[in-house]
Design a protein around this motif. Structure first.
Motif, PDB file in Angstrom:
ATOM      1  N   ALA A  83      36.548  27.080  29.533  1.00 34.14           N
ATOM      2  CA  ALA A  83      35.678  27.980  30.290  1.00 34.14           C
ATOM      3  C   ALA A  83      36.231  29.392  30.347  1.00 34.14           C
ATOM      4  CB  ALA A  83      35.468  27.438  31.703  1.00 34.14           C
ATOM      5  N   THR A  84      37.560  29.524  30.447  1.00 34.24           N
ATOM      6  CA  THR A  84      38.139  30.861  30.578  1.00 34.24           C
ATOM      7  C   THR A  84      38.141  31.641  29.270  1.00 34.24           C
ATOM      8  OG1 THR A  84      40.347  29.873  30.319  1.00 34.24           O
ATOM      9  CG2 THR A  84      39.587  30.327  32.573  1.00 34.24           C
ATOM     10  N   ILE A  85      37.735  31.009  28.173  1.00 31.95           N
ATOM     11  CA  ILE A  85      37.538  31.767  26.929  1.00 31.95           C
ATOM     12  C   ILE A  85      36.294  32.627  27.061  1.00 31.95           C
ATOM     13  CG2 ILE A  85      37.081  31.624  24.445  1.00 31.95           C
ATOM     14  CD1 ILE A  85      38.438  28.866  24.473  1.00 31.95           C
ATOM     15  N   TRP A  86      35.243  32.058  27.637  1.00 28.69           N
ATOM     16  CA  TRP A  86      33.923  32.686  27.602  1.00 28.69           C
ATOM     17  C   TRP A  86      33.426  33.169  28.959  1.00 28.69           C
ATOM     18  CZ3 TRP A  86      33.021  33.484  22.733  1.00 28.69           C
ATOM     19  CH2 TRP A  86      33.518  32.581  21.774  1.00 28.69           C
ATOM     20  N   LEU A  87      33.979  32.650  30.043  1.00 25.35           N
ATOM     21  CA  LEU A  87      33.514  33.015  31.377  1.00 25.35           C
ATOM     22  C   LEU A  87      34.593  33.791  32.121  1.00 25.35           C
ATOM     23  CD1 LEU A  87      31.876  29.611  32.427  1.00 25.35           C
ATOM     24  CD2 LEU A  87      30.779  31.579  31.329  1.00 25.35           C
ATOM     25  N   VAL A  88      34.161  34.707  32.974  1.00 29.16           N
ATOM     26  CA  VAL A  88      35.098  35.513  33.762  1.00 29.16           C
ATOM     27  C   VAL A  88      34.713  35.454  35.231  1.00 29.16           C
ATOM     28  CG1 VAL A  88      35.680  37.096  31.880  1.00 29.16           C
ATOM     29  CG2 VAL A  88      33.738  37.610  33.365  1.00 29.16           C
ATOM     30  N   GLN A  89      35.681  35.762  36.088  1.00 28.53           N
ATOM     31  CA  GLN A  89      35.435  35.859  37.520  1.00 28.53           C
ATOM     32  C   GLN A  89      36.093  37.129  38.022  1.00 28.53           C
ATOM     33  OE1 GLN A  89      33.610  34.112  39.984  1.00 28.53           O
ATOM     34  NE2 GLN A  89      34.185  36.039  40.939  1.00 28.53           N
ATOM     35  N   LYS A  90      35.292  38.127  38.315  1.00 29.52           N
ATOM     36  CA  LYS A  90      35.821  39.410  38.754  1.00 29.52           C
ATOM     37  C   LYS A  90      36.674  39.232  39.998  1.00 29.52           C
ATOM     38  CE  LYS A  90      34.373  44.149  39.902  1.00 29.52           C
ATOM     39  NZ  LYS A  90      35.158  44.783  38.834  1.00 29.52           N
ATOM     40  N   GLY A  91      37.891  39.761  39.953  1.00 29.63           N
ATOM     41  CA  GLY A  91      38.786  39.720  41.091  1.00 29.63           C
ATOM     42  C   GLY A  91      39.780  38.579  41.090  1.00 29.63           C
ATOM     43  N   SER A  92      39.613  37.602  40.205  1.00 27.58           N
ATOM     44  CA  SER A  92      40.523  36.447  40.213  1.00 27.58           C
ATOM     45  C   SER A  92      41.597  36.596  39.142  1.00 27.58           C
ATOM     46  CB  SER A  92      39.751  35.152  39.963  1.00 27.58           C
ATOM     47  OG  SER A  92      40.642  34.063  39.864  1.00 27.58           O
ATOM     48  N   PRO A  93      42.865  36.370  39.490  1.00 32.24           N
ATOM     49  CA  PRO A  93      43.938  36.407  38.488  1.00 32.24           C
ATOM     50  C   PRO A  93      43.875  35.233  37.524  1.00 32.24           C
ATOM     51  CG  PRO A  93      44.816  35.650  40.581  1.00 32.24           C
ATOM     52  CD  PRO A  93      43.401  36.081  40.839  1.00 32.24           C
ATOM     53  N   GLU A  94      43.020  34.252  37.823  1.00 25.91           N
ATOM     54  CA  GLU A  94      42.826  33.120  36.923  1.00 25.91           C
ATOM     55  C   GLU A  94      41.874  33.462  35.778  1.00 25.91           C
ATOM     56  OE1 GLU A  94      44.501  30.268  37.341  1.00 25.91           O
ATOM     57  OE2 GLU A  94      45.456  31.158  39.088  1.00 25.91           O
ATOM     58  N   SER A  95      41.343  34.689  35.783  1.00 27.37           N
ATOM     59  CA  SER A  95      40.335  35.087  34.806  1.00 27.37           C
ATOM     60  C   SER A  95      40.769  36.322  34.034  1.00 27.37           C
ATOM     61  CB  SER A  95      39.015  35.390  35.543  1.00 27.37           C
ATOM     62  OG  SER A  95      38.096  36.064  34.707  1.00 27.37           O
ATOM     63  N   LYS A  96      40.215  36.465  32.822  1.00 34.82           N
ATOM     64  CA  LYS A  96      40.353  37.728  32.105  1.00 34.82           C
ATOM     65  C   LYS A  96      39.461  38.764  32.768  1.00 34.82           C
ATOM     66  CE  LYS A  96      39.115  35.777  28.214  1.00 34.82           C
ATOM     67  NZ  LYS A  96      38.829  35.507  26.777  1.00 34.82           N
ATOM     68  N   LYS A  97      39.667  40.028  32.420  1.00 31.78           N
ATOM     69  CA  LYS A  97      38.826  41.085  32.960  1.00 31.78           C
ATOM     70  C   LYS A  97      37.412  40.966  32.405  1.00 31.78           C
ATOM     71  CE  LYS A  97      41.610  44.385  31.645  1.00 31.78           C
ATOM     72  NZ  LYS A  97      42.142  45.756  31.443  1.00 31.78           N
ATOM     73  N   VAL A  98      36.451  41.409  33.192  1.00 29.96           N
ATOM     74  CA  VAL A  98      35.060  41.427  32.741  1.00 29.96           C
ATOM     75  C   VAL A  98      34.969  42.302  31.493  1.00 29.96           C
ATOM     76  CG1 VAL A  98      32.700  42.065  33.342  1.00 29.96           C
ATOM     77  CG2 VAL A  98      34.232  41.104  35.098  1.00 29.96           C
ATOM     78  N   GLY A  99      34.352  41.779  30.463  1.00 36.47           N
ATOM     79  CA  GLY A  99      34.259  42.478  29.187  1.00 36.47           C
ATOM     80  C   GLY A  99      35.221  41.951  28.147  1.00 36.47           C
ATOM     81  N   ASP A 100      36.192  41.132  28.577  1.00 38.89           N
ATOM     82  CA  ASP A 100      37.183  40.573  27.647  1.00 38.89           C
ATOM     83  C   ASP A 100      36.833  39.152  27.208  1.00 38.89           C
ATOM     84  OD1 ASP A 100      38.625  42.867  27.756  1.00 38.89           O
ATOM     85  OD2 ASP A 100      40.247  42.081  29.002  1.00 38.89           O
ATOM     86  N   GLU A 101      35.575  38.741  27.469  1.00 42.31           N
ATOM     87  CA  GLU A 101      35.166  37.386  27.093  1.00 42.31           C
ATOM     88  C   GLU A 101      35.307  37.188  25.577  1.00 42.31           C
ATOM     89  OE1 GLU A 101      32.353  38.751  30.449  1.00 42.31           O
ATOM     90  OE2 GLU A 101      33.398  39.630  28.736  1.00 42.31           O
ATOM     91  N   GLY A 102      35.549  35.940  25.199  1.00 41.31           N
ATOM     92  CA  GLY A 102      35.609  35.611  23.781  1.00 41.31           C
ATOM     93  C   GLY A 102      37.011  35.319  23.289  1.00 41.31           C
TER      94      GLY A 102
END
Length: 231
Positions: A83-102
């Motif tokens: 999920a973290t390859i393609w989905l992001v969560q703004k504000g969470s350190p568990e996620s990439k930055k918005v726009g960095d999907e893929g």
């Protein structure tokens, strides 16, 4: 540096994995003794023979309990990694930055001509080996999940049929057990708890902090900032 100092340094380098390995083994051993006590209490209540520790830890009752927890844990990791390859969560350190999907560019991933001298060998090559290594974490997590789920189903069938025999009811085949309420009750009660834990971690880490933990943003980082570096 002396041999003792070197050994201590190496232990410190791998402290996180060593600590969790020790905790895991302690919990597994503890589960085996607690489970044995509970099993023998049930045997006594039904006027049946009690069993020893070795017989219990090799029984379907113990194996199915262990396997059903393992499969849910590795499913959690498999889905979260994917999920973290393609989905992001703004504000969470568990996620990439918005726009960095893929999957990222070769330069970002340090592969092929962008690989460093110390990069893994298969990061520098092309073809099947590169594709396999590029997805190796997801593949291993998925393989452990499927193997654990298979063991759960096989041990669960044996345990279920033992209960059926005790109550004079018909035995079920492996295929029959796979579609039974018992199998899916065991499976889904673990899945829902894992998904809740992951979702809570993602959401809580937006607004809450733990100083010193790599799973948390720095204490003073704004809530809206996803990565620790400035936007």
């Amino acid at each position: 540096m002396s041999g003792t100092s070197t050994a201590r340094f190496r232990l410190r380098e791998h402290g996180l994995s060593i600590a969790f390995a020790v905790i895991f083994l302690a919990a597994l051993v503890g589960q085996s003794f607690a489970g044995l006590a509970a099993y023998n209490e049930d045997q006594i209540a039904h006027h049946a023979a009690t069993v020893g520790w070795l017989d219990f830890v090799t029984s379907s009752d113990f194996v199915v309990d262990v396997a059903e927890n393992w499969q849910s844990e590795y499913l959690q990791f498999f889905l979260f990694i994917f999920a973290t390859i393609w989905l992001v969560q703004k504000g969470s350190p568990e996620s990439k930055k918005v726009g960095d999907e893929g999957l990222g560019t070769d330069e970002e991933q340090l592969v092929h001509e962008y690989a460093r001298p110390e990069s893994p060998a298969w990061a520098k090559v092309r073809g099947f080996r590169h594709t396999l290594y590029s997805n190796s974490l997801l593949l291993v997590m998925g393989a452990i999940f499927l193997a654990s789920w298979l063991v759960q189903s096989l041990a669960g069938q044996v345990s279920y049929n033992q209960d059926q025999l005790e109550h004079g009811q018909e035995l079920v085949s492996w295929g029959g057990y796979l579609v039974s309420a018992d199998f899916w009750n065991r499976t889904l009660q673990n899945w829902q708890s894992e998904f809740l834990a992951v979702g809570s971690m993602i959401a809580f880490s937006i607004f809450l902090r733990q100083r010193g933990s790599s799973e948390s943003k720095p204490v003073g980082t704004p809530h809206h900032e996803t990565a620790t570096e400035a936007e």
